[in-house]
Design an enzyme around this catalytic site. Structure first.
Site, PDB file in Angstrom:
ATOM      1  N   ASP A 159       1.322  -7.955 -36.239  1.00 37.05           N
ATOM      2  CA  ASP A 159       2.539  -8.675 -36.630  1.00 37.05           C
ATOM      3  C   ASP A 159       3.534  -7.812 -37.403  1.00 37.05           C
ATOM      4  OD1 ASP A 159       0.782  -8.572 -38.733  1.00 37.05           O
ATOM      5  OD2 ASP A 159       0.914 -10.689 -39.273  1.00 37.05           O
ATOM      6  N   ASP A 182      -7.474  -9.526 -34.847  1.00 43.68           N
ATOM      7  CA  ASP A 182      -7.412 -10.907 -35.343  1.00 43.68           C
ATOM      8  C   ASP A 182      -6.990 -11.911 -34.263  1.00 43.68           C
ATOM      9  OD1 ASP A 182      -8.023  -9.737 -37.713  1.00 43.68           O
ATOM     10  OD2 ASP A 182      -6.114 -10.137 -38.692  1.00 43.68           O
TER      11      ASP A 182
HETATM   12  O1  F6P Z   1      -5.261  -7.100 -39.094  1.00 45.66           O
HETATM   13  C1  F6P Z   1      -6.386  -6.476 -38.627  1.00 45.66           C
HETATM   14  C2  F6P Z   1      -7.403  -6.302 -39.726  1.00 45.66           C
HETATM   15  O2  F6P Z   1      -8.530  -5.661 -39.165  1.00 45.66           O
HETATM   16  C3  F6P Z   1      -7.802  -7.587 -40.467  1.00 45.66           C
HETATM   17  O3  F6P Z   1      -8.762  -8.347 -39.785  1.00 45.66           O
HETATM   18  C4  F6P Z   1      -8.308  -7.014 -41.761  1.00 45.66           C
HETATM   19  O4  F6P Z   1      -8.238  -7.965 -42.778  1.00 45.66           O
HETATM   20  C5  F6P Z   1      -7.376  -5.875 -42.006  1.00 45.66           C
HETATM   21  O5  F6P Z   1      -6.906  -5.458 -40.753  1.00 45.66           O
HETATM   22  C6  F6P Z   1      -7.991  -4.713 -42.748  1.00 45.66           C
HETATM   23  O6  F6P Z   1      -7.002  -3.772 -42.988  1.00 45.66           O
HETATM   24  P1  F6P Z   1      -7.286  -2.298 -43.518  1.00 45.66           P
HETATM   25  O7  F6P Z   1      -7.892  -1.511 -42.382  1.00 45.66           O
HETATM   26  O8  F6P Z   1      -5.956  -1.776 -43.883  1.00 45.66           O
HETATM   27  O9  F6P Z   1      -8.249  -2.409 -44.637  1.00 45.66           O
END
Ligand code: F6P
Length: 320
Positions: free
Chosen positions: A103, A127
């Protein structure tokens, strides 16, 4: 068009490489040069790119993650940063840009579209919360990773008569939790979209325990709360021995599934075809197995895709 560019932004996922490869090779087949910016918008803001000829994208299809690397750029969120990105694209003689991401990245795509630059978005987020597409890239591989892990956990849960809470990703989305609960035969899926009635869940677990079922599996989306606190409540209410497993970033990596390789290839090819035919400002998507394109404006303003009530209902019914 003589030169196009592509970048991957936000959280990585499996299938991104398939999309980059397909875009580069479709461009080459049309005698158009493709360049790839490294680390998403951060690379664009530094004119940091490599030329993606057909050989540069050899051997990447089966690899998880993104070989262009990804980042969440704070600078690109500012008006100044976006104007600089536009200047850099013009300086690099890029005539169209493909942005692969979730998004936030599609929001960035819309910002460049509003500045008049030809952009196409490709939805990618495990997601599966992006509207106007049945599937985003990476979802299928993540689900396969989850069910592999949960099947292993079920074996040890049954050997020890234990209840397991498995925490999967999805800060605001219960898609992974609901779908994987159905696919693994879990007793419960706890999702952010539906308020948890802990007393009722413990009541149902107790009933099953009294019927002789001595182990249980609960899949919980990370956005819901504290897995250990829920595990402690179950232990206190029923007497089950409980354990918590947080699957974390394991879910996002690994060789892409057949579905994600094909979807990435279809999205990448379609994105280039759209740019070459003069279409801009849309996101490619999937609806009932066919490719679609939706105005970025609608995607970004559509908010988070709603979790299907039928999916959560099905997880409830089949978990009984
Ligand atoms: O948006 C994808 C996602 O994998 C979410 O499910 C998760 O909360 C987030 O990214 C984790 O983000 P990062 O890799 O920045 O910790």
């Amino acid at each position: 068009m003589k030169r196009l560019a592509i970048l991957t932004s936000g959280g990585d996922c499996s299938g991104m490489n398939a999309a980059i490869r397909a875009a580069a090779r479709t461009a080459a087949a049309n005698d158009v040069e493709m360049i790839g910016y490294r680390k998403g918008f951060a690379g664009l803001l530094k004119n940091d790119f490599l030329v993606l000829d057909t050989r540069a994208v050899s051997g990447v299809l089966q690899r998880g993650g993104t070989f262009l690397q990804s980042a969440r750029s704070q600078e690109f969120r500012t008006e100044e940063g976006r104007k600089r990105a536009l200047d850099n694209l013009l300086h690099d003689k890029v005539e169209g840009l493909i942005i692969i991401g979730g998004d936030g990245s599609l929001n960035g795509a819309l910002a460049l579209d509003r500045l008049g630059f030809p952009v196409i978005g490709i939805p990618a987020s495990i997601d599966n919360d992006i509207p106007y597409t049945d599937m985003a890239l990476g979802v299928d591989t993540a689900l396969n990773n989850i069910i592999y892990a949960v099947d292993c956990i079920k074996d040890t849960a049954s050997s020890h008569d234990r209840a397991f809470i498995v925490e999967v990703m999805g800060r605001n989305s219960g898609y992974l939790a609901s779908t994987s609960a159905i696919a693994t035969g879990a007793e419960f899926a706890i999702v952010p979209e539906v308020e948890l009635d802990l007393t009722e869940m413990c009541h149902q677990l107790r009933r099953r325990y009294e019927e002789g079922r001595t182990n249980a599996l609960i899949i919980m989306a990370e956005g819901v709360g504290h897995a250990q606190a829920i595990a402690d409540s179950i232990k206190d209410a029923i007497g089950f021995e409980t354990r918590v497993t947080v699957l974390g970033h394991y879910q996002r990596g690994g060789a892409p599934s057949v579905f994600d390789r094909l979807l990435g290839s279809r999205y990448g090819r379609r994105a280039v075809d759209l740019l070459l035919s003069g279409t801009k400002g849309v996101m490619v998507g999937l609806a009932a197995s066919s490719l679609t394109s939706t105005l970025l404006e609608m995607v970004v303003n559509g908010g988070q895709k709603k979790l299907s009530e039928d999916l959560t209902r099905m997880a409830d019914i089949l978990g009984i």
